[in-house]
Scaffold this active site. Structure first.
Site, PDB file in Angstrom:
ATOM      1  N   GLU A   8       7.936   2.720  -2.481  1.00 61.12           N
ATOM      2  CA  GLU A   8       6.667   3.440  -2.380  1.00 61.12           C
ATOM      3  C   GLU A   8       6.859   4.943  -2.234  1.00 61.12           C
ATOM      4  OE1 GLU A   8       2.708   3.236   0.483  1.00 61.12           O
ATOM      5  OE2 GLU A   8       3.746   1.392  -0.105  1.00 61.12           O
ATOM      6  N   LYS A   9       7.991   5.345  -1.666  1.00 57.75           N
ATOM      7  CA  LYS A   9       8.228   6.772  -1.426  1.00 57.75           C
ATOM      8  C   LYS A   9       9.726   7.025  -1.366  1.00 57.75           C
ATOM      9  CE  LYS A   9       5.714   5.761   1.977  1.00 57.75           C
ATOM     10  NZ  LYS A   9       4.800   5.700   3.123  1.00 57.75           N
ATOM     11  N   ASP A 102       5.512  -0.758   0.514  1.00 60.51           N
ATOM     12  CA  ASP A 102       5.088  -1.257   1.825  1.00 60.51           C
ATOM     13  C   ASP A 102       4.533  -2.670   1.705  1.00 60.51           C
ATOM     14  OD1 ASP A 102       5.854   0.995   3.152  1.00 60.51           O
ATOM     15  OD2 ASP A 102       3.841   1.792   3.472  1.00 60.51           O
ATOM     16  N   ASP A 104       2.081  -4.676   2.309  1.00 62.34           N
ATOM     17  CA  ASP A 104       0.669  -4.906   2.594  1.00 62.34           C
ATOM     18  C   ASP A 104      -0.114  -4.832   1.282  1.00 62.34           C
ATOM     19  OD1 ASP A 104       0.571  -2.204   1.995  1.00 62.34           O
ATOM     20  OD2 ASP A 104       0.033  -1.560   4.014  1.00 62.34           O
ATOM     21  N   TYR A 320       6.974  -2.101  11.158  1.00 59.86           N
ATOM     22  CA  TYR A 320       5.899  -1.670  10.267  1.00 59.86           C
ATOM     23  C   TYR A 320       4.594  -1.463  11.042  1.00 59.86           C
ATOM     24  CZ  TYR A 320       2.755  -1.624   6.268  1.00 59.86           C
ATOM     25  OH  TYR A 320       1.805  -1.262   5.346  1.00 59.86           O
ATOM     26  N   ARG A 322       1.266  -0.587   9.996  1.00 61.34           N
ATOM     27  CA  ARG A 322      -0.098  -0.836   9.496  1.00 61.34           C
ATOM     28  C   ARG A 322      -0.422  -2.327   9.556  1.00 61.34           C
ATOM     29  NH1 ARG A 322      -1.564   3.778   5.477  1.00 61.34           N
ATOM     30  NH2 ARG A 322       0.059   5.287   5.891  1.00 61.34           N
TER      31      ARG A 322
END
Length: 676
Positions: A8-9, A102, A104, A320, A322
């Site tokens: 993701e990043k 991530d 999710d 994690y 979130r």
């Protein structure tokens, strides 16, 4: 090249690449050991604007509504086009992609939408990571999931994105055009999640404004027993004197009681003592962490999310963030020793606490049936450098680790004593608590922690008196007898923490029985990952503002909610949409079914908008920024113009300082939510 890991990043890619042995820098990727690791920058793609479907839709008009695409289009963000082309080229050389974004709904969407945009046809697998320390990454790499296992999360992510587009584009245009026809100069931004959130704040402010305090009276007796002093309250027995909450609203009755009882003696009519037990608090989810940090430290919701993300990504100190779950899977019991060892290695000051732990205790937090996509936020098995944390980061980290360590201390136990006394024919009552086992509450001492208030996980018992020993029939002397004038109190304005709580539990604010019946008790507005951003959006658009630690609505926000049909601002409707998205994520509803319902709903909402009589709107948005008081001006966005701070687009940390009317931006650390 056959296997590509899509992260993701960049920071995430570096952590995973280091474990895989892919450390050689390439063009937008890392290579080595037969694999390639590349990355996005969050969402590389965004929903195309209406004019991408039809150039005529660039003009805002009521005739064109509702706008409802049949074939959805995405566009590559201009600032991400270079990296998108890198990924596109790598995909052409890959026979397998491991989605490593991530773990999710949004992470799934970020990865999968890139694969779809590039028309990737190869094999897809899923790396599901709960923490970014080396041990957690190795554990996840050893159990890579098939792509089909999480594909429904992508479907839910698409549903969320498209539903937001339909509501935002159509209703913002509808109400903005209607308002303009009536002379209102400004955009009325409407959103599927932001508007019901704004309605919560507006309606709370209205309740406070309309509140009329009502007087009531209490009689408090100070008593002297053989074993010490204590206080007791008068318990009125005449129902005609009481309101619906059992408060005395007859002004004369308390004074009559005081006159009659002033020189009397109270007799203990009954004493009942029972042992009470408070279980260990659950570990944190993001929403609870935001609420607690707001209450204890005055931190903003976005600030806490930024800090939690930093503890996860930069410090590798916590799992994690979130997550909406406060429980832990039983499989992680085997990691307890490793976590505790890492905590001690990171901070030797914990040695006294850790010596008292019973690591064999199994609290209610270990519950497989309560686990959602993620478990609660806890420390990792890797030691961290707390000396490299900012003051704010350490406070959040400390709160997380205390809730984890609490699982291995005994339950808090106290004796609850309830006493009834007879005083000149009137009944007085007293209660007290005597702590018998401090237990886990030793980790949450009352007092000051680095200058900030520390309470005990929402289970505050401050003010509970310690009663002296009392026995049935004992006589107690009256040393003082007072009538206390009281007034009912209005609801408290929202803080960021209590607003997050209200968003999480929207069902509490729904009064319609039919709607309540369809809502889960835990039905919420938005998700753990998005709620802080929604509050920030409302602040930036000038619909709400901060007043100290509280949040209040502005005249513009109040006017917007007054102008909208209740169906649009009803928290229950948005909570129902979130429930439907959960069904898509769980594979119980198809994306097509979800979108067909949204299409019907949006058409009804647009029809309602067009049937509205003249809108009751305030003047255009304030000429000064609600955050830094700088001049406001219009800016453009995909849904049209909106009002923003003229000094700095995001108005993050600005404050007018200096001489001769000049101003400059005051930088804040990343841990405080600023840009650094």
């Amino acid at each position: 090249m056959s296997r590509l890991f899509l992260c993701e990043k960049p920071s995430q890619a570096r952590d995973i690449g280091a474990v895989l042995g892919a450390t050689r820098k390439g063009n937008g990727c890392l290579q080595g050991n037969g694999v390639v690791v590349t990355w996005a920058f969050g969402h590389l793609l965004e929903q195309a604007p209406p004019e991408a479907y039809d150039p005529a839709l660039k003009r805002w008009s009521l005739d064109s509504l509702p706008i409802q695409p049949t074939q959805w289009k995405n566009t590559v963000r201009k600032d991400a086009s270079k990296q998108f082309k890198v990924i596109q080229g790598l995909l052409k050389q890959s026979s397998e992609v491991v989605v490593s974004t991530d773990a999710d709904r949004e992470g799934e969407t970020i990865g999968r939408e890139i694969l779809d945009a590039c028309r990737y046809q190869g094999r897809v697998s899923r790396l599901w990571i709960s923490a970014l320390d080396e041990a957690s990454i190795r554990k996840a790499l050893a159990s890579i999931r098939p792509g089909e296992a999480t594909y429904s999360l992508y479907q839910a992510g698409l549903g969320r994105s498209r539903a937001d587009w339909l509501v935002g584009m159509n209703l913002t245009r509808a109400f903005s055009v209607l308002a303009k026809q009536q002379g209102h100069d400004g955009v009325l931004s409407v959103g599927r999640v932001q508007t019901p959130t704004l309605a919560l704040v507006v309606r709370r402010d209205q309740e406070i404004a309309k509140f009329v305090p009502k007087p009531f009276w209490e009689v408090v007796a100070s008593l002297q027993a053989q074993g010490g002093t204590f206080q007791a309250k008068w318990l009125p027995v005449n129902a005609d004197w009481l309101d619906e909450e059992g408060r005395c609203i007859n002004q004369d009755a308390p004074r009559t009681v005081v006159a009659r009882c002033q020189n009397g003696q109270a007799t203990v009519a009954s004493v009942e003592t029972s042992r009470k037990r408070e279980a260990q608090p659950l570990v944190m989810d993001l929403g609870t962490l935001q609420q607690e940090c707001s209450k204890r430290f005055g931190f903003g919701a976005q600030q806490v999310l930024n800090i939690a993300q930093s503890l996860y990504e930069t410090h590798k100190a916590t799992t994690y963030p979130r997550t909406d779950c406060r429980y832990l899977p039983t499989s992680m019991i085997t990691e307890v020793g490793g976590v505790v060892k890492a905590l001690l290695h990171s901070d030797q000051k914990l040695s006294r606490v850790i010596e008292r732990l019973d690591q064999t205790l199994k609290s209610r937090v270990w519950n497989d049936s309560k686990i959602t996509a993620h478990h609660g936020i806890i420390p990792t098995t890797a030691s961290c450098r707390i000396d490299r944390m900012s003051e704010e980061e350490f406070r959040v980290y400390d709160l997380v680790r205390r809730h984890y360590l609490a699982q291995f201390l005994p339950a808090h136990e106290y004796d609850q004593t309830d006493v009834r006394l007879d005083l000149s024919g009137e009944t007085f009552v007293a209660s007290g608590r005597q702590v018998r086992v401090d237990g886990w509450k030793a980790l949450f001492p009352r007092g000051k922690d680095k200058g900030q208030e520390v309470d005990d996980d929402g289970q505050d018992v401050s003010g509970a008196q310690a009663l002296p020993p009392l026995r049935h029939g004992e006589r107690c002397s009256v040393t003082d007898l007072l009538v206390k004038d009281r007034q009912t109190q209005p609801p408290k304005p929202f803080t960021e923490g209590t607003l997050i709580s209200a968003m999480k539990n929207a069902a509490r604010f729904v009064t319609e029985e039919r709607l309540r019946a369809r809502l889960r008790e835990s039905a919420g507005i938005g998700t753990e990952a998005t709620r802080a951003g929604i509050i920030e959006t409302l602040l930036k658009r000038g619909f709400i503002r901060k007043k100290g630690r509280t949040i209040i609505s502005t005249p513009v926000g109040q006017g917007l909610i007054a102008a909208l049909p209740s169906q649009i601002s009803n928290p229950g409707m948005t909570a129902l949409w979130e429930q439907a998205l959960d069904q898509v994520a769980e594979g119980q509803m198809s994306l097509d079914d979800f979108m067909s319902r949204q299409t019907v709903m949006v058409k009804k909402l647009v029809d309602l908008a067009l049937q509205r009589p003249r809108l009751n709107l305030p003047e255009a948005p304030s000429e000064t920024c609600p955050k830094c008081q700088a001049k406001m001006h219009k800016r453009k966005s995909s849904i049209g113009p909106f009002w923003s701070c003229s000094r700095y687009p995001d108005c993050d940390g600005t404050k007018p300082i200096g001489k001769k009317g000049k101003s400059k931006t005051r930088s804040r650390s990343k841990s405080q939510g600023g840009r650094g």
